[in-house]
Design a protein around this motif. Structure first.
Motif, PDB file in Angstrom:
ATOM      1  N   HIS A  83       0.867  -1.171   0.000  1.00 12.74           N
ATOM      2  CA  HIS A  83       0.000   0.000   0.000  1.00 12.74           C
ATOM      3  C   HIS A  83       0.906   1.224   0.000  1.00 12.74           C
ATOM      4  CE1 HIS A  83      -3.509  -2.480   0.839  1.00 12.74           C
ATOM      5  NE2 HIS A  83      -2.734  -3.145   1.684  1.00 12.74           N
ATOM      6  N   ARG A 105       2.614   0.881   3.849  1.00 10.80           N
ATOM      7  CA  ARG A 105       2.092  -0.241   4.627  1.00 10.80           C
ATOM      8  C   ARG A 105       2.133  -1.502   3.773  1.00 10.80           C
ATOM      9  NH1 ARG A 105      -3.660   0.085   5.118  1.00 10.80           N
ATOM     10  NH2 ARG A 105      -3.955  -2.022   4.463  1.00 10.80           N
ATOM     11  N   ASP A 107       0.473  -5.505   3.956  1.00  4.08           N
ATOM     12  CA  ASP A 107      -0.357  -6.515   4.604  1.00  4.08           C
ATOM     13  C   ASP A 107       0.201  -7.886   4.237  1.00  4.08           C
ATOM     14  OD1 ASP A 107      -2.014  -4.525   5.573  1.00  4.08           O
ATOM     15  OD2 ASP A 107      -3.437  -4.700   3.920  1.00  4.08           O
ATOM     16  N   GLU A 109      -0.273 -11.731   4.449  1.00  2.43           N
ATOM     17  CA  GLU A 109      -1.194 -12.833   4.727  1.00  2.43           C
ATOM     18  C   GLU A 109      -0.364 -14.083   4.974  1.00  2.43           C
ATOM     19  OE1 GLU A 109      -3.996 -13.111   1.495  1.00  2.43           O
ATOM     20  OE2 GLU A 109      -4.079 -10.918   1.374  1.00  2.43           O
ATOM     21  N   LEU A 114      -3.254 -12.439   9.428  1.00  2.00           N
ATOM     22  CA  LEU A 114      -2.797 -11.226   8.751  1.00  2.00           C
ATOM     23  C   LEU A 114      -1.886 -10.404   9.658  1.00  2.00           C
ATOM     24  CD1 LEU A 114      -3.128  -9.385   6.210  1.00  2.00           C
ATOM     25  CD2 LEU A 114      -4.932  -8.225   7.478  1.00  2.00           C
ATOM     26  N   VAL A 116       0.208  -6.780   9.815  1.00  2.00           N
ATOM     27  CA  VAL A 116       0.241  -5.455   9.205  1.00  2.00           C
ATOM     28  C   VAL A 116       1.585  -4.820   9.538  1.00  2.00           C
ATOM     29  CG1 VAL A 116      -0.826  -3.176   9.119  1.00  2.00           C
ATOM     30  CG2 VAL A 116      -2.261  -5.214   9.377  1.00  2.00           C
ATOM     31  N   GLU A 118       3.819  -1.496   9.141  1.00  2.00           N
ATOM     32  CA  GLU A 118       3.658  -0.070   8.853  1.00  2.00           C
ATOM     33  C   GLU A 118       4.984   0.664   8.980  1.00  2.00           C
ATOM     34  OE1 GLU A 118      -0.580   1.461   9.946  1.00  2.00           O
ATOM     35  OE2 GLU A 118       0.275   0.413  11.672  1.00  2.00           O
ATOM     36  N   GLN A 129      -0.718  -7.496  14.624  1.00  2.00           N
ATOM     37  CA  GLN A 129      -1.735  -8.465  14.227  1.00  2.00           C
ATOM     38  C   GLN A 129      -2.958  -8.215  15.089  1.00  2.00           C
ATOM     39  OE1 GLN A 129      -0.824 -12.652  14.936  1.00  2.00           O
ATOM     40  NE2 GLN A 129      -1.861 -13.173  13.034  1.00  2.00           N
TER      41      GLN A 129
END
Length: 178
Positions: A83, A105, A107, A109, A114, A116, A118, A129
């Protein structure tokens, strides 16, 4: 657990507080993005790679243009989606008009759910998480030692794989001159 990341010419070592290498990351080939992740005993556990997806738009660098993948026994166990920064205070860091946008960011999987990742304003990274911070990496692009700090919820080699994905993310906006 807090691990120091010691970078060599063609490899990285994740070292615990006692000075023992608990994981090693090396290049899969002399050139290219693929990496191999070994445990502390030298057993190959994971490989990572950047997968370029077919172009959907005219620009080469956009969300969903590439994915970062961690493989175990040639089977994907984690896939990262990027992202890009869109808010004004983050994009103001891009002083060159030709520079690609920063990945803000990611993500990831995983088979565990998931994660994350950042990017912070100081170029450090947090990993969470379900809204709970599981780890962080000290700022990139400094001359200080780099550390990966995490809650011992997953095995260290998976954290080494996540670190490789973070390395990919932090260098996504690098300019390549030919």
């Amino acid at each position: 657990m807090k691990l120091r990341i010691r970078k060599g010419l063609f490899f990285w070592q994740l070292i615990d507080k006692s000075g023992t290498a608990v994981a090693k990351i090396s290049k899969k080939k002399f050139i290219g993005a693929s990496k191999k992740i070994y445990d502390g005993k030298g057993n190959l556990i994971y490989t990572t790679d950047i997968v370029n997806l077919p172009a959907k738009k005219g620009t080469w660098n956009y969300e969903e243009s590439r994915k970062y993948v961690i493989y175990k026994d040639e089977k994907a166990i984690a896939t990262a989606n990027l992202h890009f920064a869109i808010n004004p205070d983050r994009t103001m860091l891009q002083r060159l008009t030709l520079r690609p946008p920063l990945v803000d960011r990611m993500d990831v999987e995983t088979i565990y759910g998931l994660l994350v990742v950042e990017r912070q304003k100081n170029n450090g990274v947090t990993i969470s998480q379900d809204g709970v911070q599981l780890g962080k990496v000290t700022p990139f692009f400094t001359f200080k030692p780099k550390y990966l700090e995490y809650i011992g919820q997953y095995e260290v080699t998976l954290w080494a794989g996540i670190y490789v994905l973070i390395e990919y993310m932090m260098h996504e906006d690098d300019m390549i001159f030919v």
